[in-house]
Write a protein that holds these residues in place. Structure first.
Motif, PDB file in Angstrom:
ATOM      1  N   LEU A  33       1.123  32.704 -10.372  1.00 33.05           N
ATOM      2  CA  LEU A  33       0.251  33.066  -9.018  1.00 33.05           C
ATOM      3  C   LEU A  33       1.099  34.233  -8.703  1.00 33.05           C
ATOM      4  O   LEU A  33       0.744  35.058  -7.250  1.00 33.05           O
ATOM      5  CB  LEU A  33       0.297  31.917  -8.009  1.00 33.05           C
ATOM      6  N   ILE A  34       2.217  34.111  -9.386  1.00 26.15           N
ATOM      7  CA  ILE A  34       3.114  35.204  -7.939  1.00 26.15           C
ATOM      8  C   ILE A  34       2.898  36.489  -8.174  1.00 26.15           C
ATOM      9  O   ILE A  34       2.930  37.216  -7.153  1.00 26.15           O
ATOM     10  CB  ILE A  34       4.486  35.423  -8.825  1.00 26.15           C
ATOM     11  N   LEU A  35       1.476  36.528  -9.020  1.00 22.94           N
ATOM     12  CA  LEU A  35       1.116  38.592  -8.966  1.00 22.94           C
ATOM     13  C   LEU A  35       0.265  37.949  -7.629  1.00 22.94           C
ATOM     14  O   LEU A  35       0.344  39.992  -6.998  1.00 22.94           O
ATOM     15  CB  LEU A  35       0.468  38.582 -10.404  1.00 22.94           C
TER      16      LEU A  35
ATOM     17  N   ASN B 262      10.796  40.934  -0.701  1.00 21.66           N
ATOM     18  CA  ASN B 262      10.622  40.412  -2.552  1.00 21.66           C
ATOM     19  C   ASN B 262      10.715  40.764  -3.622  1.00 21.66           C
ATOM     20  O   ASN B 262       8.557  40.238  -3.462  1.00 21.66           O
ATOM     21  CB  ASN B 262      11.363  39.177  -1.972  1.00 21.66           C
ATOM     22  N   VAL B 263      10.384  41.047  -4.346  1.00 19.29           N
ATOM     23  CA  VAL B 263       9.716  41.660  -5.362  1.00 19.29           C
ATOM     24  C   VAL B 263      10.586  40.800  -6.429  1.00 19.29           C
ATOM     25  O   VAL B 263      11.375  40.096  -7.172  1.00 19.29           O
ATOM     26  CB  VAL B 263       9.601  42.957  -6.129  1.00 19.29           C
ATOM     27  N   SER B 264       9.156  39.440  -7.378  1.00 16.99           N
ATOM     28  CA  SER B 264       9.601  38.425  -8.088  1.00 16.99           C
ATOM     29  C   SER B 264       9.737  39.051  -9.646  1.00 16.99           C
ATOM     30  O   SER B 264       9.059  40.568  -9.657  1.00 16.99           O
ATOM     31  CB  SER B 264       9.183  37.371  -8.451  1.00 16.99           C
TER      32      SER B 264
ATOM     33  N   ASP C 179      25.170  37.249  -0.688  1.00 16.46           N
ATOM     34  CA  ASP C 179      24.525  35.656  -1.185  1.00 16.46           C
ATOM     35  C   ASP C 179      25.538  34.397   0.160  1.00 16.46           C
ATOM     36  O   ASP C 179      26.379  35.068   0.764  1.00 16.46           O
ATOM     37  CB  ASP C 179      24.737  35.088  -2.214  1.00 16.46           C
ATOM     38  N   ILE C 180      24.299  33.847   0.621  1.00 15.48           N
ATOM     39  CA  ILE C 180      24.489  33.373   1.432  1.00 15.48           C
ATOM     40  C   ILE C 180      25.597  32.403   1.729  1.00 15.48           C
ATOM     41  O   ILE C 180      26.837  31.714   1.915  1.00 15.48           O
ATOM     42  CB  ILE C 180      23.612  32.411   2.224  1.00 15.48           C
ATOM     43  N   ALA C 181      25.980  31.939   0.157  1.00 16.68           N
ATOM     44  CA  ALA C 181      26.510  31.139  -0.079  1.00 16.68           C
ATOM     45  C   ALA C 181      28.053  32.029   0.292  1.00 16.68           C
ATOM     46  O   ALA C 181      28.890  30.884   0.382  1.00 16.68           O
ATOM     47  CB  ALA C 181      26.559  31.087  -1.692  1.00 16.68           C
TER      48      ALA C 181
ATOM     49  N   GLU D 289      23.775  38.395   3.643  1.00 14.08           N
ATOM     50  CA  GLU D 289      23.198  37.529   4.159  1.00 14.08           C
ATOM     51  C   GLU D 289      23.340  35.944   5.291  1.00 14.08           C
ATOM     52  O   GLU D 289      24.371  36.039   4.443  1.00 14.08           O
ATOM     53  CB  GLU D 289      21.676  37.259   3.143  1.00 14.08           C
ATOM     54  N   GLY D 290      22.704  35.510   5.639  1.00 11.14           N
ATOM     55  CA  GLY D 290      23.245  34.273   6.127  1.00 11.14           C
ATOM     56  C   GLY D 290      24.356  34.223   6.981  1.00 11.14           C
ATOM     57  O   GLY D 290      25.023  33.169   6.939  1.00 11.14           O
ATOM     58  N   VAL D 291      24.341  35.074   7.975  1.00 12.05           N
ATOM     59  CA  VAL D 291      25.138  35.101   8.877  1.00 12.05           C
ATOM     60  C   VAL D 291      25.152  34.238   9.775  1.00 12.05           C
ATOM     61  O   VAL D 291      24.197  34.483  10.603  1.00 12.05           O
ATOM     62  CB  VAL D 291      25.708  36.461   9.365  1.00 12.05           C
TER      63      VAL D 291
ATOM     64  N   GLN E 212      22.732  40.126   8.253  1.00  8.62           N
ATOM     65  CA  GLN E 212      21.206  39.063   8.432  1.00  8.62           C
ATOM     66  C   GLN E 212      21.680  37.825   8.073  1.00  8.62           C
ATOM     67  O   GLN E 212      22.626  37.192   7.791  1.00  8.62           O
ATOM     68  CB  GLN E 212      20.596  39.331   7.595  1.00  8.62           C
ATOM     69  N   GLY E 213      20.855  37.354   9.782  1.00  6.04           N
ATOM     70  CA  GLY E 213      20.968  35.283   9.679  1.00  6.04           C
ATOM     71  C   GLY E 213      20.286  35.541  11.177  1.00  6.04           C
ATOM     72  O   GLY E 213      20.580  35.639  11.893  1.00  6.04           O
ATOM     73  N   TYR E 214      20.926  33.860  11.113  1.00  5.55           N
ATOM     74  CA  TYR E 214      20.375  32.969  12.091  1.00  5.55           C
ATOM     75  C   TYR E 214      21.297  33.685  13.447  1.00  5.55           C
ATOM     76  O   TYR E 214      20.733  33.449  14.583  1.00  5.55           O
ATOM     77  CB  TYR E 214      20.785  31.465  11.934  1.00  5.55           C
TER      78      TYR E 214
END
Ligand code: C2E
Ligand code: MG
Ligand code: MG
Ligand code: MG
Length: 282
Positions: free
Chosen positions: A85-87, A118-120, A203-205, A237-239, A257-259
């Motif tokens: 279904l991602i298609l 975002n592209v899977s 990454d946010i991590a 991301e995730g700042v 980018q982040g909250y």
């Protein structure tokens, strides 16, 4: 709960799995319908520069379930990927994202903003992906130079040559590429160098770890140095805190980018806040 009744544990574990499977099957059926029925929407999260000015946004898909409320992509994207279904979902995101970019061209402030989608892996690997993008850009009047596609490291594992070839064809249109969740995958550095990328997203991590009084060199510092040596831009991301953005700036990362700056918001709200007719325009 499972620990309280030791004997029943294996059976309970099985029951939990079974229930999860049943829920997955229900969600799959509902998602199939949702894609065509207007139940999906894009929320946009601002990406900001050194002066904390908005320079673009990342589109994050949302599913408004009539009974269950908002279901997070963390829950339904994996199901979409397993079932194919991602298609259709990915095609919808591409169309809607380009439609927004096309609309923004009528506004003197919005027209300068970039949009990331975002592209899977499965979506990108469709043989006609380049044609899909070309057709969608043409149909919506979206300027390709404003469009960034976010890919993940897993894509690079399965079909490196095909991936590079496709990326180059899309780049010729003016599209840019960001490597999402960087540092959580397993790409080799040699391979990373051969990719026609523009941006690494930390990454946010690795952003979570950052503190003002830092002693050890954080992983984020290594990623920022790596991006610099490869001639790539870098986004964190995730700042979530002012301290994190301060440390990132000190390390040489100037796009965030982040909250701390903003949570993802409905596309219409993002457009209203950032349009030339906005009273809060900065
Ligand atoms: P991602 O692309 O890495 O997106 C970043 C995720 O971090 C988003 O979660 C965003 O809401 C969240 N986030 C942003 N700032 C903060 C912060 O300061 N703190 C915390 N804790 N989280 C923050 P979201 O929207 O739930 O999306 C999760 C993932 O689902 C995305 O991760 C992406 O992999 C996938 N996804 C979302 N939309 C799409 C889509 O349209 N297509 C595909 N293929 N995948 C998507
Ligand atoms: Mg992303
Ligand atoms: Mg990410
Ligand atoms: Mg992520």
């Amino acid at each position: 709960e499972a620990k309280r009744q030791r004997d029943g544990e294996p059976k309970r574990f099985c029951a939990v799995l079974e229930q999860k499977l049943e829920e997955d099957i229900t969600l799959e059926r509902e998602l199939r319908l949702a894609i065509d029925s207007g139940a999906l929407s894009l929320h946009l999260q601002p990406q900001v520069g050194a002066q904390h000015e908005v320079i673009g946004a990342e589109a994050l898909v949302r599913w408004h379930h009539p009974q269950k409320g908002m279901i997070s992509p963390g829950r339904f994207i994996p199901i979409a990927e397993h079932t194919g279904l991602i298609l259709p979902l990915g095609a919808w995101v591409l169309k809607e994202g380009c439609r927004l970019l096309g609309e923004w061209q009528h506004d003197t402030r919005l027209r300068d903003l970039k949009l990331s989608l975002n592209v899977s892996v499965r979506q990108f690997q469709q043989p006609d992906f380049v044609e899909q993008v070309t057709t969608t850009l043409r149909a919506t009047g979206a300027p390709p130079e404003r469009l960034t596609l976010e890919l993940t490291e897993s894509l690079l594992m399965s079909d490196p040559e095909g991936t590079i070839d496709k990326m180059q064809r899309l780049r010729q249109l003016g599209i840019r590429f960001a490597l999402d969740d960087f540092g959580t995958g397993y790409s080799s550095l040699a391979y990373l160098k051969s990719l026609p990328l523009d941006t690494l997203k930390i990454d946010i991590a690795f952003v979570k770890d950052l503190t003002l009084d830092m002693q050890a060199t954080p992983i984020a510092a290594t990623i920022i140095a790596l991006a610099e040596s490869l001639g790539l831009d870098v986004i964190a991301e995730g700042v979530e805190t002012a301290d994190q953005s301060t440390v990132l700036a000190r390390l040489g990362c100037h796009v965030y980018q982040g909250y701390f700056f903003s949570k993802p918001a409905p596309a219409a709200e993002f457009a209203r806040l950032n349009s030339d007719s906005s009273p809060t325009a900065s």
